[in-house]
Structures are given as structure tokens and as C-alpha cells.
Design an enzyme around this catalytic site. Structure first.
Site, short mmCIF file in Angstrom:
data_model
loop_
_atom_site.label_atom_id
_atom_site.label_comp_id
_atom_site.label_asym_id
_atom_site.label_seq_id
_atom_site.Cartn_x
_atom_site.Cartn_y
_atom_site.Cartn_z
N TYR A 157 35.41 38.10 28.89
CA TYR A 157 35.68 39.19 27.93
C TYR A 157 35.21 38.91 26.52
O TYR A 157 35.16 39.82 25.71
CB TYR A 157 37.18 39.52 27.97
CG TYR A 157 37.58 39.83 29.39
CD1 TYR A 157 38.22 38.87 30.18
CD2 TYR A 157 37.19 41.01 29.99
CE1 TYR A 157 38.51 39.11 31.50
CE2 TYR A 157 37.47 41.27 31.32
CZ TYR A 157 38.12 40.31 32.07
OH TYR A 157 38.38 40.53 33.40
N HIS A 195 41.69 33.85 36.22
CA HIS A 195 42.84 34.50 36.86
C HIS A 195 42.82 34.17 38.35
O HIS A 195 41.76 33.98 38.94
CB HIS A 195 42.78 36.02 36.70
CG HIS A 195 42.84 36.48 35.28
ND1 HIS A 195 41.71 36.65 34.51
CD2 HIS A 195 43.89 36.77 34.47
CE1 HIS A 195 42.06 37.06 33.29
NE2 HIS A 195 43.38 37.12 33.24
N HIS A 224 41.00 40.67 42.55
CA HIS A 224 42.42 41.02 42.60
C HIS A 224 42.70 42.14 43.58
O HIS A 224 43.86 42.39 43.91
CB HIS A 224 42.92 41.46 41.21
CG HIS A 224 42.81 40.39 40.17
ND1 HIS A 224 43.46 39.18 40.27
CD2 HIS A 224 42.10 40.34 39.03
CE1 HIS A 224 43.17 38.43 39.23
NE2 HIS A 224 42.35 39.10 38.46
N ASP A 265 47.68 46.95 36.06
CA ASP A 265 46.62 46.48 35.16
C ASP A 265 45.23 46.90 35.61
O ASP A 265 44.31 46.10 35.63
CB ASP A 265 46.67 44.95 35.03
CG ASP A 265 47.88 44.53 34.21
OD1 ASP A 265 48.80 45.36 34.07
OD2 ASP A 265 47.92 43.40 33.70
C1 LIG Z 1 38.36 40.31 38.96
O1 LIG Z 1 38.85 40.69 37.72
C2 LIG Z 1 38.50 39.82 36.73
C3 LIG Z 1 39.74 39.32 36.04
O2 LIG Z 1 40.38 38.35 36.83
O3 LIG Z 1 39.30 38.73 34.84
C4 LIG Z 1 40.70 40.49 35.75
C5 LIG Z 1 41.88 40.08 34.90
C6 LIG Z 1 42.94 41.17 34.84
C7 LIG Z 1 43.97 40.89 33.76
C8 LIG Z 1 45.09 41.86 33.85
N1 LIG Z 1 45.99 41.85 32.72
C9 LIG Z 1 46.36 40.54 32.22
C10 LIG Z 1 47.49 40.69 31.19
C11 LIG Z 1 47.83 39.35 30.56
N2 LIG Z 1 46.98 39.07 29.46
ZN LIG Z 2 39.74 36.81 35.16
#
Ligand SMILES: COCC(O)(O)CCCCCNCCCN
Ligand SMILES: [Zn+2]
Length: 657
Positions: free
Chosen positions: A307, A176, A137, A94
């Protein structure tokens, strides 16, 4: 006195984006930064901050956390074409790459370290770095979840190395789990890592068993990793505040960090497509405010996720306004957390019981997942998102009106000195039922108090302080003033620290919430709106005030949502002055900061400290093992008794069936 809020941003970090069809990464767009920055401009916040330039992180700094091989591999992305970038990305989960992402990742990390430098060298008190790519992450040798270098983890390692810090708190309020950060500090007791995150019993990304509450850290690090899983979506302000009151704040005060780093992801706010939670942007002003009394205000917020551009930009503005010391907005409808949140709170407190003094003596049981857990409810947020984005925020009023009884102290020019001859006679209210002994004192008292309150209600100042000959009389004078002429004030919270029985017959109509902390058992009847808190004395020191603050006073105060807060404190109360200053600071999260401090026979030093708290100056940390065993029992029993009437006090699922 250290002041100022750093804002670190450079539009170069908007110059990379997803170049191919990759749905899970499509939400991480450059506009996240540009829209947020323009909202800060619209709200007049950019010019109120201190702009600190970004810089590129050095390789040495990157290698504090990452392997040489990983760094060399990331470097090669600069000369790749789209197909090569796509192939390179497929080795990670991702995350996408772009010819300019390495450059931007060095800027994001450099910006973060610039912020740490500015705060630690006291150029500013606090600040925020608006960066992308985010970081929490990414791991020793892996990019992950839109992240390349782990900005906040490296900031902690950098701060330990450059400033010889021994205790750093990382608050990760992104929706997350920052597993990358967790891995870096799992066995490190000098870094307390706190994260809440959408988990849904491991059904939500990154779907890791080690993201659950049971991962508390390893070896010497046991107890210094705190995971709060959200097993349902739709979490609201009450759920977030409950976790702060009943888990994070007591832990943070016990840990007593020298620096606070926030992995500030705003995908935990309402309308975010990833989080699907319901906490409002104003809530983040309170989360920020509640952390600002730690580490003498040394806080670095670093952007992670977020987002929904509208929600993100308003959350960032609320966070910056809180950093600047602006009044934090009312939060409406604070009440009991939902059962799923209570279950998580209960389990986190249970697994951490052995590691934290404030939990150790409590009767906490694990709440194991009942297997036939009712299916995920698609909880929708019923409350509209109140992002009244004013075109231009008026600067907050002058801070503090001070009325003294002749004490000779040097008042900072940010104070508004109230003295008798300056009060126009028409402002003097003759209180109907005031029975203050001795005409001179009473007149003097009335004049002082009502002029301070007039200034507060006319928004000429944000808060005020009055030295008074008698606390109970002063409280009565304030109440009678408010009923007489401040019809905008319908709910008053009075926090009285003293042993005298409060005389007024408390009709429980909710206009007055009296919380009385006393070192003797009060015979006055306890009711929903009259909460006596018994705090035993050990020697001539009163213990347990901070515990009462977090587990009783703040939660009830937030649920009551007063229009005015009045503290009535006596210097002879035997309460550590630093703790009283913490109380004065934290209570400014209520009533949009409209706080009136009444002080009986004040010592000059305590007056000065209280005025500093009211002015929003950084206050000293509390160091003497703040949360005491015996006192905790008393507060705990009180909490149990009151939690039916004040749902925000709950910390365990109270199954009715
Ligand atoms: C520090 O990064 C900021 C964050 O935590 O928002 C990144 C989120 C990655 C989300 C990856 N795919 C999620 C799929 C399920 N919907
Ligand atoms: Zn996040």
C-alpha cells in the site's frame, strides 16, 4: 532450455475504486497497479519481460473454489448503485465493491491462470501477474480483506487439474495471513501453504486463533500448513532471511514442489502502513532468488497487498529483476533475528518437528509465550530505504567466463571461453608466494585463473569457472591475485569441498571466510572465519550437504556479505551432482553473483551442469530425501557452537538471564 519472465498486466484492473467513506479499505487504490507498472517501465523492465495478455476467468474456473451462490451474488454487484454496493459489502469483512469489480476480479483470476499456463507449458520460465482485486483472504462463499476470488488458491486447484500436479508450494509473504488460502488446503498434502504475517498475539487483523503457528493442517494435510506469526512490528531483513533458512527452504526442498506460487504481497516491506515492517525492497530480490532453484524455476508470483506506492513499486521491480536472473544486490547488516522472531521460529520448528525429516532428530523445545511479555515496542527502522531507482538499469554483463584445461565441451555462446593464447601477457600476474608444483601447470593455472578473475572484476562477466589441477593451489592463487590487484575485494568466501587440510595459517582478520565441507574430522582449528563441516559418508555418498547449506552455509554467508564467492569442488567428493548444482545456484545470491567455481578433474557432465547453474539456467530438483538424520546431528552441533559468533544461525531464544 526454458527462459523468459512473463509480465501480466492490464490497465482495466485499475478501473474500480472505493466509492464511499470506508477507512479500512481506503488504502486499496488503483494507483497500486499503475504506479508499479510505470516504475517497471522506468527501470526498463517491461520490455525485458514477455508480455502475456490477461483474459476473463470462466465461471467453471471460479467454481473450482467458490460456491455457485457466492458467484451469483457477486454478479449482481454490476448493476448496483453506491448505496446498494455499500449494503452488499456490509455482509463481508473489510472489503468493498464497485460496478466494475466483478469484471476486474475475473481479469485478476484470468491473468493468474494465464501465468500458470505460460509457465506450465514452458512458454516462459517464471513470471508475475500484477492484479487487483487480490485474493488470499477470500473463501468458498465469502469475500474478505479487499479480496473477491482467491486467485492463488484457484491457481493451485487449476494447476492440479489441468497439469496433474501432485505437489504445489504456495509462499505467502504478504503481511496478512491468507486465511482464505489456508482454509482451502488445510487437509490437502499436495499443497504446502506457507505464510508469515503480522499477528501480535492475535491483536492484528484478521485476529484469528487459527493464524498462529499451532495450525499445522488437518488429517492427511498435517504438516502442510505453516504459519509464522510476527508478534512484533519492525521485522527486518535478518528476520525474513532466518525464516527462509531455518524453516521454509529446508521444508520446500524436502517437499520438492513441481510448481511454486507466490502470494506476493509487499505490505511486508518497509514503510507500508499496514505491515509496519522494515524489510527493504532488495530483500525481496533475495527471497525470490532463494525460491528459484525449486521446481526447475517454475514460479508464478501473483500480487496481493502492498500500500505504500514507492515501496511497492520498488519491491516489484526487485522481484522482476531476480526473475530475469539479474545480479541480486548486497544486503547489508544481516545479523541475528530479534527475540520475538526467534520465538516464532522456535515454535514453528517445534510444532512441525514430527512432520519434517530435517526437524525430526533435533532437540527443539516449545517456547511458550512468557505471560509478562514486554509490551509491543514501536520499533522504528533505522536504515534508510535504499531504493536508488536508476533511470535506466544497464543490462547485466555476459554471464560466465570459462577456462578449461583442455576438456572438450561445447560451450553455449553465452559463455566467454578463456584459453591461453587469448590472454594478453600483461594480465599474467606472477604470484609472490605461489608454490604450485611444475612450472607448466602453474603458469597455465595462473593464466587461466587471473584472466577469469579479471573478466569478473571488470564486470565483463558475472561469474566464472576454471578447471584446475589442484584445488588448494588454485585457492591460494585466487587469494593472492585478490590481495595483489583487486583492492575492491575485501571479503572473500571460499567454500571448499574436500578432505585436504587447508594449509594457510588463517589470521582471523575477516578478509577470508573459509568453509570446508569434509568427510573426515579435520584437525585444523575451528575459528570464526574457518568453519570445518564434517559430513559423514554413507557408502560413497555424502549426506547432509543441503542441510548444511540451509542451516549453516547460507546464513553465515549472508551475514559475512562477501565481495567474491569461490567454490572449490572435486568431482570425487561423493556429493550428489544435483546438490552441488543447487549449491552453485543458491550461492549466487551473495556478492551480487560474483562467483568463481574451481573444479578439480571435472567430469564433462558436471562441467556442463555447473555452467548451466552459473548461466542461471533452471536446474534439476533434488529428489532423494535430501535431508538425512545422522548428518543433521553433526551440522546441528556445529550450528550450536557457531551461533554466538554468527547470530543468524540462531533458531531458538537463548535467554541470557
Ligand atoms: C489479499 O489482500 C491483500 C491484503 O492481505 O493486503 C489485504 C489486507 C486487508 C486488510 C483489512 N483491514 C485491516 C485493518 C487493520 N489495519
Ligand atoms: Zn496484506
Amino acid at each position: 532450455m526454458v527462459s523468459g519472465t512473463a509480465l501480466i498486466y492490464d490497465e482495466e484492473m485499475t478501473r474500480y475504486r472505493l466509492l464511499w467513506d470506508y477507512p479500512v479499505c481506503s488504502i486499496e487504490v488503483p494507483e497500486r497497479l499503475s504506479v508499479s507498472y510505470s516504475e517497471l517501465q522506468i527501470q526498463g523492465l517491461v520490455e525485458r519481460c514477455i508480455s502475456v495478455p490477461v483474459r476473463e476467468a470462466t465461471e467453471e474456473e471460479i467454481l473450482l473454489a467458490h460456491s455457485q451462490d457466492f458467484l451469483e451474488a457477486i454478479k449482481t454487484t454490476q448493476n448496483m448503485d453506491v448505496e446498494q454496493l455499500k449494503a452488499f459489502a456490509s455482509q463481508f469483512q473489510d472489503v468493498y465493491f464497485h460496478q466494475n469489480i466483478y469484471h476486474c476480479a475475473k481479469l485478476a483470476l484470468g491473468a493468474t491462470l494465464q501465468l500458470v499456463d505460460a509457465v506450465m507449458t514452458k512458454k516462459v520460465r517464471n513470471g508475475i501477474a500484477l492484479v487487483r482485486p487480490p485474493g488470499h483472504h477470500s473463501q468458498h462463499s465469502a469475500a474478505n480483506g479487499f479480496c473477491i476470488f482467491n486467485n492463488v488458491a484457484i491457481a493451485a486447484l487449476y494447476a492440479k487439474k489441468m497439469f496433474d500436479l501432485k505437489r504445489i508450494l504456495i509462499v505467502d509473504w504478504d503481511i496478512h495471513h491468507g486465511q482464505g488460502t489456508q482454509y482451502f488446503f488445510e487437509d490437502d498434502p499436495s499443497v504446502l501453504y506457507f505464510s508469515w504475517h503480522r499477528y501480535e498475539n492475535q491483536e492484528f487483523w484478521p485476529n484469528l486463533p487459527e493464524s498462529d503457528y499451532s495450525t499445522v493442517g488437518k488429517g492427511k494435510g498435517a504438516g502442510f500448513n505453516v504459519n509464522v506469526p510476527w508478534n512484533k512490528i519492525g521485522m527486518q531483513n535478518s528476520d525474513y532471511l532466518s525464516v527462509f533458512f531455518h524453516i521454509l527452504l529446508p521444508m520446500a526442498y524436502e517437499f520438492n514442489p513441481e510448481l511454486v506460487l507466490i502470494s506476493a504481497g509487499f505490505d511486508s516491506a518497509i514503510n507500508d502502513p499496514e505491515g509496519k515492517m522494515c524489510a527493504t525492497p532488495a530483500c525481496f530480490a533475495h527471497l525470490t532468488h532463494l525460491l528459484m532453484s525449486l521446481a526447475e524455476g517454475k514460479i508464478c508470483a501473483v500480487l496481493e497487498g502492498g500500500y505504500d506506492l514507492h515501496s511497492l513499486s520498488h519491491c516489484i521491480c526487485h522481484t522482476v529483476k531476480a526473475f530475469l536472473g539479474d545480479p541480486v544486490p548486497h544486503l547489508l547488516n544481516i545479523s541475528s533475528p530479534c527475540d520475538s522472531a526467534l520465538e516464532s521460529i522456535q515454535n514453528v520448528r517445534a510444532v512441525h518437528q514430527q512432520h519434517w525429516a530435517f526437524l525430526r532428530s533435533l532437540p527443539i523445545s516449545m517456547k511458550h509465550q512468557n505471560v509478562n511479555d514486554d509490551k509491543k515496542l514501536e520499533q522504528f527502522c533505522n536504515e534508510e530505504i535504499h531504493t536508488s531507482s536508476p533511470n535506466y538499469c544497464p543490462l547485466p554483463p555476459k554471464r560466465t567466463a570459462v577456462a578449461l584445461l583442455g576438456e572438450k565441451i561445447e560451450l553455449p555462446d553465452r559463455c566467454l571461453k578463456i584459453n591461453l593464447d587469448s590472454v594478453p601477457s600483461d594480465e599474467i600476474w606472477s604470484f609472490k608466494d605461489s608454490t604450485v608444483e611444475g612450472q607448466k601447470d602453474s603458469l597455465h593455472l595462473q593464466k587461466n585463473l587471473c584472466s577469469v578473475m579479471m573478466k569478473i572484476f571488470q564486470k565483463e562477466v558475472q561469474n566464472g569457472l576454471a578447471a584446475v589441477p589442484c584445488l588448494l593451489e588454485a585457492i591460494k592463487a585466487v587469494l593472492s591475485f585478490c590481495t595483489t590487484c583487486a583492492n575492491s575485494v575485501s571479503r572473500i568466501l571460499v567454500l571448499y569441498l574436500g578432505d585436504k587440510d587447508y594449509p594457510v595459517s588463517l589470521e582471523d582478520d575477516g578478509n577470508l571466510l573459509l568453509i570446508q565441507m569434509s568427510t573426515k574430522k579435520l584437525k585444523g582449528r575451528e575459528s570464526k572465519y574457518h568453519i570445518p563441516i564434517f559430513l559423514p559418508k554413507e557408502g560413497n555418498n555424502v549426506k547432509g550437504v543441503l542441510h548444511a547449506l540451509f542451516s549453516l552455509i547460507l546464513p553465515v554467508a549472508y551475514m559475512y556479505n562477501p565481495d567474491l564467492v569461490v567454490t572449490a569442488l572435486s568431482c570425487q567428493s561423493g556429493v550428489d551432482k544435483k546438490i552441488l548444482n543447487q549449491l552453485t545456484s543458491l550461492l549466487q545470491g551473495l556478492a551480487e553473483g560474483q562467483l568463481l567455481c574451481l573444479i578439480h578433474d571435472p567430469e564433462v557432465s558436471f562441467l556442463e551442469d555447473t555452467i548451466c547453474s552459473l548461466l542461471g539456467d533452471p536446474i534439476l530438483p533434488v529428489t532423494d530425501g535430501v535431508l538425512q538424520g545422522e548428518a543433521i546431528q553433526e551440522v546441528e552441533q556445529q550450528r550450536q557452537r557457531l551461533q554466538e559468533q554468527w547470530g543468524i544461525l540462531k533458531t531458538q531464544v537463548t535467554r541470557t538471564e
